[in-house]
Write an enzyme that holds these catalytic residues in place. Structure first.
Site, PDB file in Angstrom:
ATOM      1  N   GLU A 436     -11.013 -36.454  -7.155  1.00  0.00           N
ATOM      2  CA  GLU A 436     -11.690 -37.355  -6.236  1.00  0.00           C
ATOM      3  C   GLU A 436     -10.841 -37.530  -4.976  1.00  0.00           C
ATOM      4  O   GLU A 436      -9.685 -37.942  -5.049  1.00  0.00           O
ATOM      5  CB  GLU A 436     -11.877 -38.718  -6.938  1.00  0.00           C
ATOM      6  N   ASP A 509     -10.049 -41.847  -9.915  1.00  0.00           N
ATOM      7  CA  ASP A 509      -9.321 -43.108 -10.006  1.00  0.00           C
ATOM      8  C   ASP A 509      -9.837 -43.933 -11.175  1.00  0.00           C
ATOM      9  O   ASP A 509     -10.992 -43.827 -11.564  1.00  0.00           O
ATOM     10  CB  ASP A 509      -9.519 -43.926  -8.718  1.00  0.00           C
ATOM     11  N   ASP A 511     -10.904 -46.730 -11.327  1.00  0.00           N
ATOM     12  CA  ASP A 511     -11.580 -47.911 -10.797  1.00  0.00           C
ATOM     13  C   ASP A 511     -13.087 -47.664 -10.757  1.00  0.00           C
ATOM     14  O   ASP A 511     -13.570 -46.636 -11.244  1.00  0.00           O
ATOM     15  CB  ASP A 511     -11.045 -48.260  -9.396  1.00  0.00           C
ATOM     16  N   ASP A 513     -15.210 -46.918  -8.354  1.00  0.00           N
ATOM     17  CA  ASP A 513     -15.712 -45.735  -7.660  1.00  0.00           C
ATOM     18  C   ASP A 513     -15.423 -44.468  -8.449  1.00  0.00           C
ATOM     19  O   ASP A 513     -16.256 -43.570  -8.522  1.00  0.00           O
ATOM     20  CB  ASP A 513     -15.100 -45.632  -6.258  1.00  0.00           C
TER      21      ASP A 513
END
Ligand code: 28F
Length: 644
Positions: A436, A509, A511, A513
């Site tokens: 990413e 990540d 997280d 996103d």
């Protein structure tokens, strides 16, 4: 046999007769190899315990004697399952010379459910479920209400600790089971309300009219949740469509059912205006993630009926022919079959193999859907026109593909600009990291072992393939590089022998996103390159959440618990823990050490089930309280099995 086992064995020989020895050996085997009986000792296996007990109550309901089943997640970590069935016969089993209740919970009675005499239909563990749960529980109490009396028996790790006895009188009937899962066997003993809820709801859909109640005493103020659907799988389809951002093409769900001998089959279906297919199939209430004969029968009937009807009423042009996939665009369908001896195939035993089921489903659907179309011509026309749209889009996609190929864009020799390839050519030894963001991609490129690791940075939002047909996928600037890098092509053209990397690793990540990107990628693979998942080529990288350090000593922690463990280990003062918010915060060495070095990294292999869940349009697992979509994605993108 180990020394301890031997002592126990001798003790058992003194106390019991032959049959009881088999009993103890049986449950000991379950404790030694729990994976053989419940697949895994992860959270997934833990939840299986509930399913096994509830399945027995459902069998009693299917036999026509039980209306309500309740599951309580108790504050002390135990689970209480109650039904209002007949209760278990209170007598002694002749052969084993044990009370029937003890036979059910303490023996691995092989074969058909309870020696075949009990029920016609049993899924999963064929009736040994109760004893497997017992073997894997620190404690289990079965309370039986029957013929005006209450009986009880208690066990610890499968061994009887309180013998079967009558403990009083009652006007209730049914069986109640409370169990405390064994913390020395399971990785975790904490039940997830969301997972239990999804299962109970699913079972309520699959068993029309049965009332399933969920209580969570661990949550203050939790109100009992009741799941009961008179409409059965018809309601299931309505529910699935209602959870999608879509419009339905026809108001009423189409429902057909039929039986042959002791086998029954039901199908419920409804079209929506999306471009995807949501086909859920079940055999004996078990989700057959990999499909099987019931799905095959369904698909061929659908294709045949659509073409025949379309031709008969000139909805199809003489030269037009619908292919199977055309007839399933925008389809939401549930197939449920119940049969006496279900044969499951494939590694995960999630594929139905009985050939007679294909004929059964194909037969009833062909006959009854034709009938339905004749009686509901407006619906028939709307659906078939939708399929014709799909066929034309498929043609357009083929042309677009040929055009791009002519331009050289999809040539297998062409690799995307962004790809930093590896030197090794032998697929079995190579890995592709899909990373990413450009900056993390750069770090990964610097940190990797370029002999066998290739890097493909992903930039921008991945196309949501739920909302796109093939022609748009072929023109997506994010997706085309993935297709090119992998080398296999997609859809009809997919050819796994052209795969360029043995492991395809999604690195995002930790997280929201990142979870979103993972979900979108999994959805893409699930829809267009499913064999990659089935054959175990897709992985998720697990970057650490923390770096814990003191002076020159440092550790990477992958969970809060692990962080706390390291903090304690490094002792009191001067310890720091920093949280990684993203891959971008690591330098190339850190990224290599924690996430890319085969010796040290953690990879999670993605299963078809994971992808299915990612794809499930955030429905099946979702509660009625529609939580923010993002939060849901974040939670479920983590759902992956098998550590490598
Ligand atoms: C909370 C879990 O397991 N419920 C069950 C029954 C009812 C019968 C039964 C079960 C009979 C001869 C074994 C009653 N009356 N809930 C449950 N409810 N098992 S388990 O029978 C077991 C067999 O050998 C039952 C008449 N026939 C069956």
């Amino acid at each position: 046999m180990s020394e301890i086992d031997e002592k126990e064995f001798e003790k058992a020989t003194e106390q019991y007769g032959d049959s009881q020895i088999q009993v103890l050996e049986g449950l000991e085997a379950v404790r030694k190899r729990p994976g053989m009986y419940i697949g895994t000792t992860s959270a997934k296996g833990l939840h299986h315990l509930i399913y096994e007990i509830v399945d027995n109550s459902i069998d009693e309901a299917l036999a026509g004697f039980c209306d309500e089943i309740s599951v309580t997640l108790c504050a002390d970590g135990s689970v209480l399952v109650e039904d209002d069935g007949r209760g278990v016969p209170a007598g002694i089993n002749e052969k084993l010379q044990l009370p029937t209740l003890e036979v059910i919970f303490a023996t691995l009675h092989a074969g058909g459910k309870f020696g075949g005499g009990g029920y016609a239909i049993a899924g999963g563990l064929h009736g040994v479920g109760a004893s497997v749960v017992n073997a894997l529980s620190e404690k289990l109490v079965a309370t039986n209400h029957r013929d005006g009396k209450t009986y009880r028996i208690s066990f610890s790790k499968g061994k009887t600790v309180e013998p079967f006895s009558c403990i009083g009188e009652t006007d209730r009937h049914g069986l109640t089971v409370q169990f405390w899962p064994d913390g020395t066997i399971f990785e975790t003993t904490e039940f997830d309300t969301e997972i239990v809820r999804a299962r109970l709801r699913e079972q309520a859909f699959l068993n029309a009219g049965v009332k399933l109640v969920l209580k969570d005493e661990r949550e203050p103020g939790h109100e009992p949740e009741i799941y009961c659907y008179e409409g059965g799988i018809k309601s299931f389809v309505e529910y699935l469509n209602s959870k999608k951002a879509c419009e339905i093409i026809h108001r009423d769900v189409i429902y057909v059912s039929g039986k042959k001998g002791t086998s029954i089959a039901e199908v419920a279906m409804q079209y929506n205006d999306t471009y995807n297919e949501t086909l859920l199939s079940f055999a004996n209430n078990m989700h057959t993630v990999e499909g099987g004969t019931h799905e095959t029968g369904f698909k061929s009937a659908l294709t045949k009926v659509f073409n025949d009807y379309g031709r008969k009423y000139n909805i199809l042009k003489p030269d037009e022919k619908l292919q199977g996939e055309d007839t399933r665009e925008g389809l939401t369908a549930v197939i449920s079959v119940k049969l006496e001896d279900a044969q499951f195939e494939s590694q995960t035993k999630a594929k139905l193999g009985n050939s007679e089921v294909r004929t059964l489903v194909e037969g009833i659907l062909t006959e009854k859907l034709t009938e339905y179309f004749e009686e509901n011509p407006a619906t028939a026309r709307a659906i078939i026109e939708k399929s014709i749209g799909a066929a034309r889009a498929r043609e357009a996609a083929r042309r677009a593909r040929e055009l791009t190929r002519r331009k050289g864009l999809l040539e297998s020799s062409m690799l995307p600009d962004k790809l930093a390839d590896c030197n090794e050519r032998r697929m079995e030894y190579t890995e592709l990291y899909m990373v990413e963001g450009d900056s993390a991609g750069g770090t990964a490129k610097d940190g990797r072992d370029s002999q066998f690791q290739a890097i493909l940075p992903l930039r921008g939002k991945i196309l949501n393939v739920e909302k796109a047909r093939l022609d748009r996928i072929y023109s997506s600037v994010q997706i085309v590089p993935i297709i090119l890098a992998l080398g296999t092509g997609i859809g009809e053209e997919f050819d796994i022998s052209k795969l360029r990397y043995g492991k395809i690793i999604i690195m995002a990540d930790a997280d929201v996103d990142g979870a979103h990107i993972k979900t979108l990628l999994l959805t893409f693979f699930f829809r267009h390159m499913r064999p990659l998942i089935e054959q175990g080529h897709i992985y998720a990288a697990m970057p650490p959440l923390y770096r814990v350090f003191k002076g020159k000593q440092q550790f990477y922690a992958f969970s809060d618990e692990e962080r706390d463990k390291y903090i304690e280990q490094l002792g009191g003062t001067g310890v720091s823990a920093e949280r990684y918010k993203g891959l971008g915060e690591m330098d190339k060495d850190q990224l290599w050490e924690t996430t890319m070095d085969p010796e040290r990294r953690i990879l999670k292999r993605v299963t078809v089930e994971d992808a299915f869940e990612a794809d499930a349009m955030f429905t099946l697992l979702m509660g009625d309280k529609v939580e923010p979509r993002r939060e849901f994605i974040e939670k479920n993108a983590k759902y992956a099995d098998i550590d490598i």
